[in-house]
Scaffold this active site. Structure first.
Site, short mmCIF file in Angstrom:
data_model
loop_
_atom_site.label_atom_id
_atom_site.label_comp_id
_atom_site.label_asym_id
_atom_site.label_seq_id
_atom_site.Cartn_x
_atom_site.Cartn_y
_atom_site.Cartn_z
N SER A 8 3.79 -0.22 -7.38
CA SER A 8 2.69 -0.90 -7.21
C SER A 8 1.81 0.34 -7.89
O SER A 8 0.81 0.18 -8.35
CB SER A 8 2.33 -1.29 -6.06
OG SER A 8 3.12 -2.18 -5.56
N LYS A 23 -3.72 4.13 4.04
CA LYS A 23 -3.87 3.67 2.95
C LYS A 23 -5.20 2.86 2.44
O LYS A 23 -5.67 2.08 3.46
CB LYS A 23 -2.69 2.71 2.17
CG LYS A 23 -1.30 3.66 2.31
CD LYS A 23 -0.41 2.67 1.67
CE LYS A 23 0.79 3.22 1.73
NZ LYS A 23 1.86 2.69 1.05
#
Length: 164
Positions: free
Chosen positions: A133, A46
């Site tokens: 998120s 990520k």
């Protein structure tokens, strides 16, 4: 098995950034377990908005009033981290049915790799079930107000990202 081993749990995630939904689960888990480790996963796949130190700082600030909560980062497999910390319970959040399939696969995989590791699922309060998120970042970067979704320190940190 020592007393600490039975009374500890890990709540792991990327927390990029931590949301009010995460905090709701942390509060709930801390009422069940006297020692709760909020573990920020270092995930090289990520591209996070915030560095590990920044996330650790935001989480520590957000959980400072919750007794028994520790915050740290880890890399590698969660089962190995849990073994190092002598913890045999993992807390996971389920917001919606869409979370279930992925979480179910993870539990079965972890159980195969570490049969003594148990997973407890907690559902956030109804007012937090839609918060993620990813959604928070998208709203923020499109100019929306995220103050209803994150602690004040996170909102300030996201504003700082825009200013830099």
């Amino acid at each position: 098995m020592g007393q600490e081993y039975r009374e500890s749990a890990i709540y792991a995630g990327s927390f990029d950034p931590i949301t009010l939904g995460h905090l709701d689960l942390i509060r709930r888990a801390a009422q069940i377990f006297p020692r709760l480790i909020v573990a920020v996963a270092e995930n090289s796949e990520k591209t996070p908005c915030f560095t590990i130190p920044q996330r650790l700082e935001m989480i520590r600030e957000a959980v400072s009033a919750i007794p028994g909560v520790e915050v740290e980062s880890f890399s590698g497999l969660l089962i190995d981290y849990a073994a190092r910390k002598q913890v045999r319970v993992v807390i996971r959040g389920l917001r919606a049915i869409s979370d279930f399939e992925y979480e179910f696969q993870m539990v079965l995989t972890n159980r195969k790799l570490s049969p003594g590791l148990e997973t407890i699922f907690l559902m956030p309060g109804e007012s937090y079930t839609y918060i993620s998120s990813r959604m928070v970042k998208e709203i923020h970067f499109l100019g929306g107000d995220i103050s209803a979704f994150v602690p004040p320190g996170v909102a300030a940190a996201l504003r700082k990202l825009n200013d830099s």
